[in-house]
Design a protein around this motif. Structure first.
Motif, PDB file in Angstrom:
ATOM      1  N   LEU A  33       0.643   6.727   4.500  1.00 50.00           N
ATOM      2  CA  LEU A  33       1.412   8.099   4.770  1.00 50.00           C
ATOM      3  C   LEU A  33       2.761   7.794   4.808  1.00 50.00           C
ATOM      4  CD1 LEU A  33      -1.269   9.975   7.000  1.00 50.00           C
ATOM      5  CD2 LEU A  33      -0.842  10.132   4.308  1.00 50.00           C
ATOM      6  N   ILE A  34       3.127   6.940   5.195  1.00 48.53           N
ATOM      7  CA  ILE A  34       4.589   6.512   5.617  1.00 48.53           C
ATOM      8  C   ILE A  34       5.614   7.147   4.376  1.00 48.53           C
ATOM      9  CG2 ILE A  34       5.073   4.361   4.313  1.00 48.53           C
ATOM     10  CD1 ILE A  34       6.672   3.721   7.060  1.00 48.53           C
ATOM     11  N   GLY A  35       5.099   7.422   3.261  1.00 49.42           N
ATOM     12  CA  GLY A  35       5.893   7.832   2.235  1.00 49.42           C
ATOM     13  C   GLY A  35       6.162   9.502   2.206  1.00 49.42           C
ATOM     14  N   LEU A  70       0.859  -1.172  -0.022  1.00 47.27           N
ATOM     15  CA  LEU A  70       0.038  -0.034  -0.004  1.00 47.27           C
ATOM     16  C   LEU A  70       1.072   1.326   0.030  1.00 47.27           C
ATOM     17  CD1 LEU A  70      -2.808  -0.967   2.459  1.00 47.27           C
ATOM     18  CD2 LEU A  70      -3.082  -0.512   0.099  1.00 47.27           C
ATOM     19  N   ALA A  71       1.971   1.257   0.650  1.00 44.35           N
ATOM     20  CA  ALA A  71       2.861   2.409   0.834  1.00 44.35           C
ATOM     21  C   ALA A  71       3.664   2.692  -0.625  1.00 44.35           C
ATOM     22  CB  ALA A  71       4.073   2.079   1.947  1.00 44.35           C
ATOM     23  N   VAL A  72       3.802   1.640  -1.349  1.00 47.49           N
ATOM     24  CA  VAL A  72       4.251   1.591  -2.468  1.00 47.49           C
ATOM     25  C   VAL A  72       3.154   2.311  -3.694  1.00 47.49           C
ATOM     26  CG1 VAL A  72       5.354   0.579  -4.624  1.00 47.49           C
ATOM     27  CG2 VAL A  72       6.125   0.077  -2.346  1.00 47.49           C
ATOM     28  N   LEU A  73       2.096   1.686  -3.604  1.00 45.54           N
ATOM     29  CA  LEU A  73       1.014   2.163  -4.385  1.00 45.54           C
ATOM     30  C   LEU A  73       0.750   3.680  -4.123  1.00 45.54           C
ATOM     31  CD1 LEU A  73      -1.582  -0.793  -4.200  1.00 45.54           C
ATOM     32  CD2 LEU A  73      -0.067  -0.236  -6.161  1.00 45.54           C
ATOM     33  N   ALA A  99       2.811   5.839  -2.993  1.00 50.09           N
ATOM     34  CA  ALA A  99       3.931   6.491  -3.304  1.00 50.09           C
ATOM     35  C   ALA A  99       3.928   6.825  -4.872  1.00 50.09           C
ATOM     36  CB  ALA A  99       5.373   6.288  -2.908  1.00 50.09           C
ATOM     37  N   GLN A 100       3.631   5.908  -5.583  1.00 45.28           N
ATOM     38  CA  GLN A 100       3.445   6.022  -7.254  1.00 45.28           C
ATOM     39  C   GLN A 100       2.118   6.534  -7.702  1.00 45.28           C
ATOM     40  OE1 GLN A 100       5.910   4.837  -9.388  1.00 45.28           O
ATOM     41  NE2 GLN A 100       7.314   5.142  -7.266  1.00 45.28           N
ATOM     42  N   ARG A 101       1.153   6.782  -6.790  1.00 43.61           N
ATOM     43  CA  ARG A 101      -0.253   7.323  -7.308  1.00 43.61           C
ATOM     44  C   ARG A 101      -0.909   6.294  -7.892  1.00 43.61           C
ATOM     45  NH1 ARG A 101       1.140  13.602  -8.857  1.00 43.61           N
ATOM     46  NH2 ARG A 101       2.629  13.892  -6.998  1.00 43.61           N
ATOM     47  N   LEU A 102      -0.916   5.129  -7.676  1.00 39.88           N
ATOM     48  CA  LEU A 102      -1.312   3.793  -8.354  1.00 39.88           C
ATOM     49  C   LEU A 102      -2.570   3.502  -7.519  1.00 39.88           C
ATOM     50  CD1 LEU A 102       1.721   1.783  -9.204  1.00 39.88           C
ATOM     51  CD2 LEU A 102       0.220   3.165 -10.768  1.00 39.88           C
ATOM     52  N   THR A 103      -3.756   4.532  -7.495  1.00 42.38           N
ATOM     53  CA  THR A 103      -4.840   4.221  -6.691  1.00 42.38           C
ATOM     54  C   THR A 103      -5.765   3.253  -7.124  1.00 42.38           C
ATOM     55  OG1 THR A 103      -6.016   6.113  -7.581  1.00 42.38           O
ATOM     56  CG2 THR A 103      -4.601   6.774  -5.835  1.00 42.38           C
ATOM     57  N   SER A 104      -5.819   2.809  -8.286  1.00 39.62           N
ATOM     58  CA  SER A 104      -6.686   1.764  -8.759  1.00 39.62           C
ATOM     59  C   SER A 104      -6.395   0.436  -7.967  1.00 39.62           C
ATOM     60  CB  SER A 104      -6.747   1.380 -10.277  1.00 39.62           C
ATOM     61  OG  SER A 104      -5.439   0.918 -10.666  1.00 39.62           O
ATOM     62  N   GLY A 105      -5.220   0.265  -7.675  1.00 40.85           N
ATOM     63  CA  GLY A 105      -5.018  -1.132  -6.978  1.00 40.85           C
ATOM     64  C   GLY A 105      -5.506  -1.079  -5.377  1.00 40.85           C
ATOM     65  N   ILE A 106      -5.446   0.221  -4.955  1.00 37.47           N
ATOM     66  CA  ILE A 106      -5.387   0.355  -3.559  1.00 37.47           C
ATOM     67  C   ILE A 106      -6.653  -0.476  -2.724  1.00 37.47           C
ATOM     68  CG2 ILE A 106      -6.025   2.054  -1.602  1.00 37.47           C
ATOM     69  CD1 ILE A 106      -3.791   4.023  -3.048  1.00 37.47           C
ATOM     70  N   PRO A 107      -8.042  -0.284  -3.500  1.00 35.10           N
ATOM     71  CA  PRO A 107      -9.031  -1.209  -2.603  1.00 35.10           C
ATOM     72  C   PRO A 107      -8.767  -2.515  -2.500  1.00 35.10           C
ATOM     73  CG  PRO A 107      -9.832   0.434  -4.304  1.00 35.10           C
ATOM     74  CD  PRO A 107      -8.439   0.469  -4.499  1.00 35.10           C
ATOM     75  N   PHE A 108      -8.331  -3.299  -3.439  1.00 36.97           N
ATOM     76  CA  PHE A 108      -8.090  -4.571  -3.391  1.00 36.97           C
ATOM     77  C   PHE A 108      -6.848  -4.878  -2.212  1.00 36.97           C
ATOM     78  CE2 PHE A 108      -5.550  -8.422  -4.291  1.00 36.97           C
ATOM     79  CZ  PHE A 108      -6.423  -9.204  -4.695  1.00 36.97           C
ATOM     80  N   HIS A 109      -5.935  -4.148  -2.421  1.00 38.03           N
ATOM     81  CA  HIS A 109      -4.797  -4.284  -1.177  1.00 38.03           C
ATOM     82  C   HIS A 109      -5.099  -3.919   0.214  1.00 38.03           C
ATOM     83  CE1 HIS A 109      -2.185  -6.430  -3.967  1.00 38.03           C
ATOM     84  NE2 HIS A 109      -2.549  -5.488  -4.721  1.00 38.03           N
ATOM     85  N   VAL A 110      -6.123  -2.900   0.117  1.00 38.70           N
ATOM     86  CA  VAL A 110      -6.481  -2.404   1.635  1.00 38.70           C
ATOM     87  C   VAL A 110      -7.464  -3.725   2.246  1.00 38.70           C
ATOM     88  CG1 VAL A 110      -8.278  -0.980   2.846  1.00 38.70           C
ATOM     89  CG2 VAL A 110      -6.364   0.269   1.184  1.00 38.70           C
TER      90      VAL A 110
END
Length: 107
Positions: free
Chosen positions: A78-80, A44-47, A49-60
């Protein structure tokens, strides 16, 4: 779990590429020394940081299923901040919406 429309199209329209990609993903997952919750939070931190929000719901949802709290989701997103700046805050609403929508105790 909820996957992005783009990833679903990838799975449907390019099944051989998707098979190869998922094989690599599973291999990397098996090679990781991290437990699943930590791995999902790091991802999630990597997503974010890379602004790849489309994958965030799945990984959350996966992180929540593996025991991550709402506070841990926020911290991962927020770690990034020190490294990439406030670009990561764009991912926060997406992550929290997915966390709040996911059933308690897993999916």
């Amino acid at each position: 779990m909820s996957i992005s429309n783009a990833f679903q199209v990838f799975l449907d329209e390019a099944p051989e590429h998707a098979k190869a990609w998922m094989s690599a993903v599973h291999g990397l997952d098996q090679a990781s020394a991290l437990d699943k919750k930590t791995e999902e939070l790091a991802y999630l931190a990597v997503l974010a940081a890379q602004r790849l929000t489309s994958g965030i719901p799945f990984h959350v949802q996966s992180a929540k299923r593996h025991g991550a709290s709402r506070e841990e989701i926020i911290a991962a997103v927020l770690i990034g901040l020190p490294a990439v700046g406030n670009a990561v805050i764009q991912s926060l609403p997406v992550a929290l919406e997915a966390f709040d929508a996911a059933p308690n105790g897993g999916l």
